[in-house]
Structure formats: structure tokens, C-alpha cells
Design a protein around this motif. Structure first.
Motif, PDB file in Angstrom:
ATOM      1  N   GLU A   1      34.350  61.909  16.351  1.00  0.00           N
ATOM      2  CA  GLU A   1      33.113  61.346  18.353  1.00  0.00           C
ATOM      3  C   GLU A   1      33.776  62.007  19.396  1.00  0.00           C
ATOM      4  O   GLU A   1      32.917  61.902  20.021  1.00  0.00           O
ATOM      5  CB  GLU A   1      33.225  60.098  18.012  1.00  0.00           C
ATOM      6  CG  GLU A   1      32.922  59.305  18.756  1.00  0.00           C
ATOM      7  CD  GLU A   1      31.119  58.986  18.567  1.00  0.00           C
ATOM      8  OE1 GLU A   1      30.709  59.036  19.534  1.00  0.00           O
ATOM      9  OE2 GLU A   1      30.761  59.167  17.824  1.00  0.00           O
ATOM     10  N   LEU A   2      35.592  61.804  19.401  1.00  0.00           N
ATOM     11  CA  LEU A   2      36.014  62.038  20.364  1.00  0.00           C
ATOM     12  C   LEU A   2      35.530  63.940  21.055  1.00  0.00           C
ATOM     13  O   LEU A   2      35.205  63.921  21.958  1.00  0.00           O
ATOM     14  CB  LEU A   2      37.556  63.152  20.051  1.00  0.00           C
ATOM     15  CG  LEU A   2      38.532  62.603  21.601  1.00  0.00           C
ATOM     16  CD1 LEU A   2      37.748  61.451  22.686  1.00  0.00           C
ATOM     17  CD2 LEU A   2      39.441  63.268  21.306  1.00  0.00           C
ATOM     18  N   ILE A   3      35.361  64.576  19.892  1.00  0.00           N
ATOM     19  CA  ILE A   3      34.897  65.888  20.008  1.00  0.00           C
ATOM     20  C   ILE A   3      33.435  66.070  20.878  1.00  0.00           C
ATOM     21  O   ILE A   3      33.029  66.791  22.063  1.00  0.00           O
ATOM     22  CB  ILE A   3      34.926  66.601  19.181  1.00  0.00           C
ATOM     23  CG1 ILE A   3      35.915  67.376  18.502  1.00  0.00           C
ATOM     24  CG2 ILE A   3      33.779  67.984  19.323  1.00  0.00           C
ATOM     25  CD1 ILE A   3      36.856  67.588  17.715  1.00  0.00           C
ATOM     26  N   ALA A   4      32.802  65.290  20.375  1.00  0.00           N
ATOM     27  CA  ALA A   4      31.370  64.926  20.566  1.00  0.00           C
ATOM     28  C   ALA A   4      30.866  64.780  21.951  1.00  0.00           C
ATOM     29  O   ALA A   4      29.893  64.718  23.028  1.00  0.00           O
ATOM     30  CB  ALA A   4      30.402  63.789  19.943  1.00  0.00           C
ATOM     31  N   ILE A   5      32.285  63.672  22.722  1.00  0.00           N
ATOM     32  CA  ILE A   5      32.103  63.412  23.781  1.00  0.00           C
ATOM     33  C   ILE A   5      32.568  63.746  25.003  1.00  0.00           C
ATOM     34  O   ILE A   5      32.377  64.639  26.010  1.00  0.00           O
ATOM     35  CB  ILE A   5      32.723  61.633  23.950  1.00  0.00           C
ATOM     36  CG1 ILE A   5      32.582  61.173  23.272  1.00  0.00           C
ATOM     37  CG2 ILE A   5      33.475  61.287  25.058  1.00  0.00           C
ATOM     38  CD1 ILE A   5      33.847  59.450  22.771  1.00  0.00           C
TER      39      ILE A   5
ATOM     40  N   VAL B   1      25.352  73.327  22.453  1.00  0.00           N
ATOM     41  CA  VAL B   1      26.054  73.262  21.821  1.00  0.00           C
ATOM     42  C   VAL B   1      26.739  71.967  20.921  1.00  0.00           C
ATOM     43  O   VAL B   1      27.641  71.579  20.528  1.00  0.00           O
ATOM     44  CB  VAL B   1      27.405  73.044  22.677  1.00  0.00           C
ATOM     45  CG1 VAL B   1      27.032  73.949  23.958  1.00  0.00           C
ATOM     46  CG2 VAL B   1      27.062  71.346  23.664  1.00  0.00           C
ATOM     47  N   GLY B   2      25.325  71.108  20.472  1.00  0.00           N
ATOM     48  CA  GLY B   2      25.957  70.046  19.824  1.00  0.00           C
ATOM     49  C   GLY B   2      26.259  69.090  19.634  1.00  0.00           C
ATOM     50  O   GLY B   2      27.672  68.544  18.881  1.00  0.00           O
ATOM     51  N   GLY B   3      26.008  68.256  21.050  1.00  0.00           N
ATOM     52  CA  GLY B   3      27.323  66.793  21.785  1.00  0.00           C
ATOM     53  C   GLY B   3      25.896  65.712  21.558  1.00  0.00           C
ATOM     54  O   GLY B   3      24.419  66.386  21.608  1.00  0.00           O
ATOM     55  N   SER B   4      27.092  64.430  21.622  1.00  0.00           N
ATOM     56  CA  SER B   4      25.927  63.400  21.722  1.00  0.00           C
ATOM     57  C   SER B   4      25.641  63.322  22.956  1.00  0.00           C
ATOM     58  O   SER B   4      26.570  63.125  24.124  1.00  0.00           O
ATOM     59  CB  SER B   4      26.871  62.610  21.312  1.00  0.00           C
ATOM     60  OG  SER B   4      27.726  62.541  21.979  1.00  0.00           O
ATOM     61  N   ARG B   5      24.218  63.002  23.174  1.00  0.00           N
ATOM     62  CA  ARG B   5      23.360  62.013  24.367  1.00  0.00           C
ATOM     63  C   ARG B   5      24.059  61.242  24.046  1.00  0.00           C
ATOM     64  O   ARG B   5      24.713  60.241  25.026  1.00  0.00           O
ATOM     65  CB  ARG B   5      22.266  62.172  23.396  1.00  0.00           C
ATOM     66  CG  ARG B   5      21.765  61.629  25.013  1.00  0.00           C
ATOM     67  CD  ARG B   5      20.346  62.508  25.242  1.00  0.00           C
ATOM     68  NE  ARG B   5      18.846  62.006  26.372  1.00  0.00           N
ATOM     69  CZ  ARG B   5      19.945  61.962  27.508  1.00  0.00           C
ATOM     70  NH1 ARG B   5      20.388  61.793  27.867  1.00  0.00           N
ATOM     71  NH2 ARG B   5      18.103  61.644  28.490  1.00  0.00           N
ATOM     72  N   PHE B   6      24.194  59.953  23.327  1.00  0.00           N
ATOM     73  CA  PHE B   6      25.014  58.739  23.458  1.00  0.00           C
ATOM     74  C   PHE B   6      25.877  58.063  22.305  1.00  0.00           C
ATOM     75  O   PHE B   6      25.960  58.713  21.161  1.00  0.00           O
ATOM     76  CB  PHE B   6      23.949  57.524  22.828  1.00  0.00           C
ATOM     77  CG  PHE B   6      22.668  57.769  24.164  1.00  0.00           C
ATOM     78  CD1 PHE B   6      22.939  56.792  25.215  1.00  0.00           C
ATOM     79  CD2 PHE B   6      21.894  58.080  23.328  1.00  0.00           C
ATOM     80  CE1 PHE B   6      21.598  56.896  26.197  1.00  0.00           C
ATOM     81  CE2 PHE B   6      20.650  58.166  23.732  1.00  0.00           C
ATOM     82  CZ  PHE B   6      20.374  57.639  25.644  1.00  0.00           C
ATOM     83  N   CYS B   7      27.023  57.563  22.457  1.00  0.00           N
ATOM     84  CA  CYS B   7      28.606  57.226  21.786  1.00  0.00           C
ATOM     85  C   CYS B   7      28.527  56.847  20.892  1.00  0.00           C
ATOM     86  O   CYS B   7      27.152  55.760  20.834  1.00  0.00           O
ATOM     87  CB  CYS B   7      29.446  57.616  22.328  1.00  0.00           C
ATOM     88  SG  CYS B   7      29.602  56.651  23.686  1.00  0.00           S
ATOM     89  N   THR B   8      29.108  56.398  19.767  1.00  0.00           N
ATOM     90  CA  THR B   8      28.435  55.103  18.702  1.00  0.00           C
ATOM     91  C   THR B   8      29.587  54.144  19.779  1.00  0.00           C
ATOM     92  O   THR B   8      30.520  53.812  20.292  1.00  0.00           O
ATOM     93  CB  THR B   8      29.588  55.730  17.862  1.00  0.00           C
ATOM     94  OG1 THR B   8      29.335  57.508  17.073  1.00  0.00           O
ATOM     95  CG2 THR B   8      28.619  54.568  16.363  1.00  0.00           C
ATOM     96  N   PRO B   9      28.500  52.782  19.684  1.00  0.00           N
ATOM     97  CA  PRO B   9      30.008  51.501  20.618  1.00  0.00           C
ATOM     98  C   PRO B   9      30.449  52.103  19.554  1.00  0.00           C
ATOM     99  O   PRO B   9      30.731  51.646  18.159  1.00  0.00           O
ATOM    100  CB  PRO B   9      28.560  50.575  20.267  1.00  0.00           C
ATOM    101  CG  PRO B   9      27.196  51.156  19.392  1.00  0.00           C
ATOM    102  CD  PRO B   9      27.521  52.911  18.848  1.00  0.00           C
ATOM    103  N   LEU B  10      31.715  50.694  20.380  1.00  0.00           N
ATOM    104  CA  LEU B  10      32.875  50.444  19.788  1.00  0.00           C
ATOM    105  C   LEU B  10      33.123  48.643  18.680  1.00  0.00           C
ATOM    106  O   LEU B  10      32.036  47.929  19.588  1.00  0.00           O
ATOM    107  CB  LEU B  10      33.872  49.771  20.867  1.00  0.00           C
ATOM    108  CG  LEU B  10      34.323  50.919  21.709  1.00  0.00           C
ATOM    109  CD1 LEU B  10      35.451  50.915  22.912  1.00  0.00           C
ATOM    110  CD2 LEU B  10      35.153  52.050  20.532  1.00  0.00           C
TER     111      LEU B  10
END
Length: 152
Positions: free
Chosen positions: A60-64, A95-104
Motif C-alpha cells: 500500500e505504501l508503494i502504491a501511495i 506505473v500501476g499506482g493507486s488512485r485512492f488509498c485504502t481507508p484506515l
């Protein structure tokens, strides 16, 4: 994870996926609450939320990081770096990044909405309100009857 380790990861991702160097600082910001990270336009630094690394792991950190590096490289090149821009969307997909991050799971400071329930004494109509209502001043909208606080 130490700051120098984060810097190394960001530099490696930048050179591997973007083919360009990352010449500024990457650091953790403990004040970020609901966002995974942010790119600072003035200083060109990237700030990341450590809670996402703790809760969701390195993937998840890499996607962010990929997401923030898209902002970084497009802004430096003078292209559209905002979420709405086509350049940003295309590069993020490449690059395969995330548009939105997973909620905490547990976000401090997030309030749950409380509702107040009122009932008309005549027609038994229920009113659900976010704010408290002064029952001495307001009456039922249907029949004009008196309002009382109902049990939730």
C-alpha cells in the motif's frame, strides 16, 4: 522504517518506474490523518502517512508513493499534475499506482453523526434532525401539533 530507508525506496521507485531521479526529500508526516500522502508544490517534497505502512503494509505504501511521484514528475515537467488532468491519469495507469488509498480502520477525530428524534403529539409524525430543535418555538409541519423529544 527510518527516514533514510523511505528516501531510498522513493528514489528506487522513481528510477525504476519513471526513469527519472527523485531529487527532493521524502518523509513521514504524523499530522496526516485521512490521506495516504501529499506532494508539496513549493518545496517538491513528498510527505507520507506512516499509519498506512503500519496498517496495510509495504504494498500500500508503494502504491501511495507511485501516486505522489506522478504528481511530482508531472509538476516538474510542467504538465497536468492534478487528479482531474488526463496526463496524471495516464501516467498513474502506466506505473500501476493507486488512485485512492485504502481507508484506515480507526481514524481519530472522525465524529459519527448524532441525530435527534422528535415526534408530533397529534399525528405521531417523526422528525429526524442533526441539530436540536427548540420545541417551544417549532410545531409539526403537517398538523401544527406540539413536538416532543422521542426516544432513540
Amino acid at each position: 522504517m527510518e527516514r533514510y530507508q523511505l528516501q531510498k525506496i522513493v528514489e528506487d521507485i522513481s528510477s525504476t518506474f519513471f526513469g527519472k531521479p527523485f531529487k527532493h526529500q521524502a518523509l513521514f508526516n504524523s499530522k496526516l490523518r485521512t490521506t495516504g500522502g501529499r506532494y508539496l508544490l513549493n518545496s517538491h517534497n513528498i510527505e507520507l502517512n506512516y499509519k498506512y505502512f503500519e496498517e496495510h503494509g509495504i504494498e500500500e505504501l508503494i502504491a501511495i508513493i507511485k501516486h505522489e511521484l506522478c504528481h511530482y514528475h508531472l509538476h516538474i515537467e510542467g504538465k497536468g499534475y492534478q487528479h482531474k488532468d488526463r496526463d496524471f491519469k495516464v501516467l498513474l495507469k502506466q506505473v500501476g499506482g493507486s488512485r485512492f488509498c485504502t481507508p484506515l480502520q480507526n481514524v481519530k477525530g472522525k465524529r459519527t453523526a448524532t441525530f435527534h428524534l422528535y415526534e408530533c403529539t397529534n399525528c405521531k409524525t417523526l422528525y429526524k434532525r442533526r441539530r436540536r430543535v427548540d420545541t417551544t418555538r417549532y410545531v409539526c409541519g403537517k398538523c401544527g401539533g406540539k413536538l416532543n423529544k422521542a426516544d432513540n
